[in-house]
Design a protein around this motif. Structure first.
Motif, short mmCIF file in Angstrom:
data_model
loop_
_atom_site.label_atom_id
_atom_site.label_comp_id
_atom_site.label_asym_id
_atom_site.label_seq_id
_atom_site.Cartn_x
_atom_site.Cartn_y
_atom_site.Cartn_z
N GLU A 119 0.80 -1.23 0.00
CA GLU A 119 0.00 0.00 0.00
C GLU A 119 0.83 1.28 0.00
O GLU A 119 0.33 2.34 -0.33
CB GLU A 119 -0.93 -0.01 1.22
CG GLU A 119 -1.89 -1.19 1.20
CD GLU A 119 -2.74 -1.29 2.46
OE1 GLU A 119 -2.63 -0.40 3.34
OE2 GLU A 119 -3.50 -2.26 2.57
N LYS A 120 2.09 1.18 0.41
CA LYS A 120 2.99 2.34 0.49
C LYS A 120 2.31 3.56 1.14
O LYS A 120 2.11 4.59 0.50
CB LYS A 120 3.54 2.69 -0.88
CG LYS A 120 4.22 1.48 -1.51
CD LYS A 120 5.12 1.80 -2.62
CE LYS A 120 5.70 0.57 -3.27
NZ LYS A 120 4.88 -0.60 -3.38
N PRO A 121 1.96 3.43 2.43
CA PRO A 121 1.29 4.54 3.11
C PRO A 121 2.21 5.75 3.25
O PRO A 121 3.42 5.65 3.10
CB PRO A 121 0.96 3.94 4.49
CG PRO A 121 2.01 2.89 4.69
CD PRO A 121 2.26 2.31 3.32
N ASP A 122 1.60 6.91 3.54
CA ASP A 122 2.37 8.13 3.74
C ASP A 122 3.14 8.09 5.06
O ASP A 122 4.18 8.75 5.20
CB ASP A 122 1.44 9.35 3.76
CG ASP A 122 0.78 9.55 2.40
OD1 ASP A 122 1.53 9.75 1.42
OD2 ASP A 122 -0.46 9.49 2.32
N ILE A 123 2.60 7.35 6.03
CA ILE A 123 3.24 7.26 7.35
C ILE A 123 2.75 5.98 8.03
O ILE A 123 1.67 5.48 7.72
CB ILE A 123 2.94 8.52 8.20
CG1 ILE A 123 3.86 8.58 9.44
CG2 ILE A 123 1.47 8.61 8.57
CD1 ILE A 123 3.93 9.95 10.07
N ILE A 124 3.55 5.46 8.95
CA ILE A 124 3.20 4.24 9.69
C ILE A 124 3.22 4.54 11.18
O ILE A 124 4.18 5.13 11.68
CB ILE A 124 4.18 3.09 9.38
CG1 ILE A 124 4.08 2.69 7.90
CG2 ILE A 124 3.91 1.88 10.30
CD1 ILE A 124 5.13 1.69 7.46
N LEU A 125 2.15 4.14 11.88
CA LEU A 125 2.13 4.14 13.35
C LEU A 125 2.46 2.73 13.77
O LEU A 125 1.73 1.79 13.44
CB LEU A 125 0.74 4.49 13.87
CG LEU A 125 0.30 5.94 13.95
CD1 LEU A 125 -1.08 6.02 14.59
CD2 LEU A 125 1.28 6.77 14.73
N LEU A 126 3.54 2.54 14.50
CA LEU A 126 4.05 1.21 14.80
C LEU A 126 4.16 1.00 16.30
O LEU A 126 4.90 1.71 16.98
CB LEU A 126 5.43 1.04 14.13
CG LEU A 126 6.19 -0.25 14.37
CD1 LEU A 126 5.40 -1.47 13.92
CD2 LEU A 126 7.54 -0.20 13.67
N ASP A 127 3.44 0.02 16.82
CA ASP A 127 3.51 -0.34 18.23
C ASP A 127 4.84 -1.03 18.50
O ASP A 127 5.28 -1.86 17.71
CB ASP A 127 2.34 -1.28 18.57
CG ASP A 127 2.27 -1.64 20.04
OD1 ASP A 127 2.77 -0.85 20.88
OD2 ASP A 127 1.71 -2.69 20.37
N VAL A 128 5.47 -0.69 19.62
CA VAL A 128 6.76 -1.30 19.96
C VAL A 128 6.56 -2.70 20.55
O VAL A 128 7.24 -3.64 20.15
CB VAL A 128 7.54 -0.40 20.95
CG1 VAL A 128 8.81 -1.11 21.44
CG2 VAL A 128 7.89 0.92 20.29
#
Length: 122
Positions: A47-56
């Motif tokens: 999908e190549k998103p503009d940004i990723i929110l990533l849980d640690v």
């Protein structure tokens, strides 16, 4: 204007759902979700998103391992990443600052102000 696309990678369903809802309604984001690092890697490449929110903190492949894999893949290496973490001790914050990320957001966070915070980082 095209909607900005964000990918949320978090193993906790309630966090994914509340964050997705707030980002879609308040920020008018296009939101994709993944419940694991593995699923996140696939979706990020497709999908190549503009940004990723990533849980640690995730079972299996944790957020830091996922981050490393995202950075190793030429298709996802340039995507800005914000880490979501319940760990906010200063030693860990320093470790996070060494990583190739745009920000760290500490849980619990206010989902209503999240869209504005993410927009600041882009």
């Amino acid at each position: 204007m095209d909607k900005k696309h964000i990918l949320i990678i978090d193993d906790e369903a309630d966090i994914r759902e509340s964050t997705q809802m707030c980002l879609e309604i308040i920020g008018e984001w296009e939101v994709s979700v993944a419940s694991s690092g593995y699923e996140g890697l696939i979706k990020a490449a497709e999908e190549k998103p503009d940004i990723i929110l990533l849980d640690v903190m995730m079972p299996g492949m944790d957020g830091l391992a996922t981050l490393q894999k995202l950075r190793e893949n030429s298709q996802t290496a340039q995507i800005p990443i914000i880490l979501l973490t319940a760990k906010a001790r200063s030693s860990e914050q320093r470790q996070f600052n060494q990583l190739d990320i745009v920000a760290v957001i500490t849980k619990p966070y206010d989902p209503y102000s999240l869209s504005d915070r993410i927009s600041e980082f882009l």
